[in-house]
Design an enzyme around this catalytic site. Structure first.
Site, short mmCIF file in Angstrom:
data_model
loop_
_atom_site.label_atom_id
_atom_site.label_comp_id
_atom_site.label_asym_id
_atom_site.label_seq_id
_atom_site.Cartn_x
_atom_site.Cartn_y
_atom_site.Cartn_z
N ARG A 119 -8.46 8.19 4.78
CA ARG A 119 -9.41 7.13 4.41
C ARG A 119 -10.13 6.59 5.64
O ARG A 119 -11.35 6.42 5.64
CB ARG A 119 -8.64 5.99 3.72
CG ARG A 119 -9.44 4.71 3.54
CD ARG A 119 -8.55 3.56 3.08
NE ARG A 119 -7.53 3.20 4.05
CZ ARG A 119 -7.74 2.43 5.12
NH1 ARG A 119 -8.95 1.94 5.36
NH2 ARG A 119 -6.77 2.15 5.95
N ARG A 120 -9.36 6.32 6.68
CA ARG A 120 -9.98 5.81 7.91
C ARG A 120 -10.86 6.88 8.55
O ARG A 120 -11.95 6.58 9.02
CB ARG A 120 -8.90 5.35 8.89
CG ARG A 120 -8.21 4.06 8.45
CD ARG A 120 -7.09 3.66 9.41
NE ARG A 120 -6.46 2.41 8.99
CZ ARG A 120 -5.16 2.17 9.06
NH1 ARG A 120 -4.33 3.09 9.53
NH2 ARG A 120 -4.67 1.01 8.67
N ARG A 128 1.79 4.23 18.44
CA ARG A 128 0.35 4.45 18.27
C ARG A 128 -0.47 3.76 19.37
O ARG A 128 -1.37 4.35 19.93
CB ARG A 128 -0.09 3.98 16.88
CG ARG A 128 0.50 4.84 15.78
CD ARG A 128 0.10 4.34 14.40
NE ARG A 128 0.84 5.08 13.38
CZ ARG A 128 0.33 5.46 12.22
NH1 ARG A 128 -0.92 5.17 11.92
NH2 ARG A 128 1.06 6.11 11.34
N ARG A 188 1.01 10.05 13.92
CA ARG A 188 2.07 9.40 13.17
C ARG A 188 2.81 8.49 14.13
O ARG A 188 2.57 8.51 15.32
CB ARG A 188 3.07 10.43 12.62
CG ARG A 188 2.63 11.29 11.46
CD ARG A 188 2.61 10.59 10.10
NE ARG A 188 3.74 9.73 9.79
CZ ARG A 188 4.84 10.09 9.18
NH1 ARG A 188 5.00 11.34 8.81
NH2 ARG A 188 5.79 9.23 8.91
N LYS A 212 0.82 -1.22 0.00
CA LYS A 212 0.00 0.00 0.00
C LYS A 212 0.86 1.27 0.00
O LYS A 212 0.35 2.35 -0.29
CB LYS A 212 -0.98 0.00 1.18
CG LYS A 212 -0.36 0.14 2.55
CD LYS A 212 -1.45 0.20 3.62
CE LYS A 212 -0.85 0.41 4.99
NZ LYS A 212 -1.87 0.47 6.04
N ASP A 213 2.16 1.15 0.29
CA ASP A 213 3.06 2.31 0.26
C ASP A 213 3.58 2.62 -1.14
O ASP A 213 4.18 3.67 -1.37
CB ASP A 213 4.27 2.10 1.18
CG ASP A 213 3.89 2.09 2.66
OD1 ASP A 213 2.85 2.67 3.01
OD2 ASP A 213 4.64 1.49 3.45
N CYS A 220 -1.46 7.84 -2.16
CA CYS A 220 -1.79 6.86 -1.11
C CYS A 220 -2.20 7.54 0.19
O CYS A 220 -2.54 6.87 1.15
CB CYS A 220 -0.64 5.88 -0.89
SG CYS A 220 0.87 6.62 -0.28
#
Length: 327
Positions: A137-138, A165, A159, A84-85, A252
């Site tokens: 997106r989230r 996190r 981040r 996805k990166d 992305c």
């Protein structure tokens, strides 16, 4: 026998715990395939050192360009990325040699007191719950979900690596964070997940849960060897998802979710369903569409499926919802 056949293969990886874990898994598989030792070469990318939000630093490619530079300079033999990166346009001088079997593509919630999203949102009448994520997106889909429940949440941009996190929750700074299931699994922290977010509520990022193994196009023997780790079903699924992202001209870090699932009739995979979502980060407006067709038999067919769904989403107004557009 040339003198390169016995030297260790050099696998370029980011330094994060997650990158090291997933590169270590690939290293083992390549070692078994080739009989050659594989050494990890740690490379720091711009995305690892910058503390800015991904959307600010460009999002696309910030975690991969240093690895790609090392490949082209011959400092490493191959590289492992989170798919996805990767920018959606593949450089001509690099081969995407393998996309191994994908892990769980879903997002997960890690919340205080073992709460689910619904239970957390239900507390909003007392105090609006704060949920951390660095992903537009989230944010879009979580806020839309809270609205559907008639509740309110606050999405807080964060981040940092997975440990950082999750630390926001354990220290009480946030009520929950949302992360990728695959990453949590790869570093062995799945026990801390309080809820797997079903894809009919939160669609993952295109390619989420999949890895990409890349090498120089000039190294055909290595590309052929690495291709043995490729999973054709995962590859057509992520190709369709990334084609959708590319056709929307979104980077992305744009609020785009996509997932291609293979639909089976008993043991036989018969069809592929591609779902896409684009939304404003406040969750007020979402464009969600899906299409189902035969499993693509080629990369070209998978690309076409993604483009068709993107065109339908653009017809429904998707372009105006994305904010950041890739130039």
């Amino acid at each position: 026998m040339n003198d390169t056949s016995s030297r260790p293969l050099r696998l370029g990886t980011r330094r994060s715990k997650l990158a090291m874990a997933q590169s270590g898994q690939v290293a083992q598989a390549v070692q078994q395939l080739t009989g050659r030792p594989v050494e990890l070469v740690e490379i720091t990318t711009y995305g690892d050192v910058s503390r800015e939000a991904l959307a600010q630093i460009g999002g696309t490619g910030v975690f991969v360009s240093a690895l790609r530079d090392a490949l082209l300079a011959g400092e490493i033999d191959f590289a492992v990325h989170s798919l996805k990166d990767l920018p959606t346009k593949q450089p001509e001088d690099l081969a995407l040699a393998a996309v191994p079997v994908r892990e769980d593509p879903r997002d997960v919630l890690i919340a205080r007191d073992g709460l689910t999203f619904e239970a957390l949102a239900a507390l909003s009448s007392e105090k609006v719950p704060r949920i951390g994520t660095g992903s537009p997106r989230r944010m879009a889909q979580l806020n839309a979900w809270a609205r559907e429940l008639g509740k309110e949440i606050e999405t807080v941009p964060i981040r940092g690596n997975i440990d950082t996190r999750i630390g926001f929750v354990t220290k009480g700074e946030l009520d929950a964070v949302v992360l990728a299931a695959a990453g949590i699994s790869r570093i062995g922290r799945s026990a801390e997940v309080t809820q797997f977010l079903e894809t009919d509520v939160v669609l993952p990022a295109p390619g989420q849960g999949a890895l990409a193994i890349e090498c120089a196009m000039t190294n055909a023997p290595l590309a052929a060897t690495l291709a043995e780790l490729d999973d054709p079903y995962t590859r057509v699924a992520v190709t369709a998802e990334r084609s959708l992202l590319a056709a929307l001209e979104a980077g992305c870090s744009a609020p785009v979710g996509a997932l291609a699932d293979l639909l089976a009739d008993g043991q036989v995979v018969t069809e592929m369903r591609l779902r896409g979502v684009v939304g404003t980060t406040d969750g007020k407006t979402l464009v969600q569409l899906s299409t189902t067709g035969p499993v693509p038999s080629s990369s070209e067919e998978a690309v076409a499926m993604g483009r068709e769904l993107a065109a339908a989403m653009l017809d429904k107004g998707a372009a105006g919802l994305m904010g950041e557009r890739a130039l």
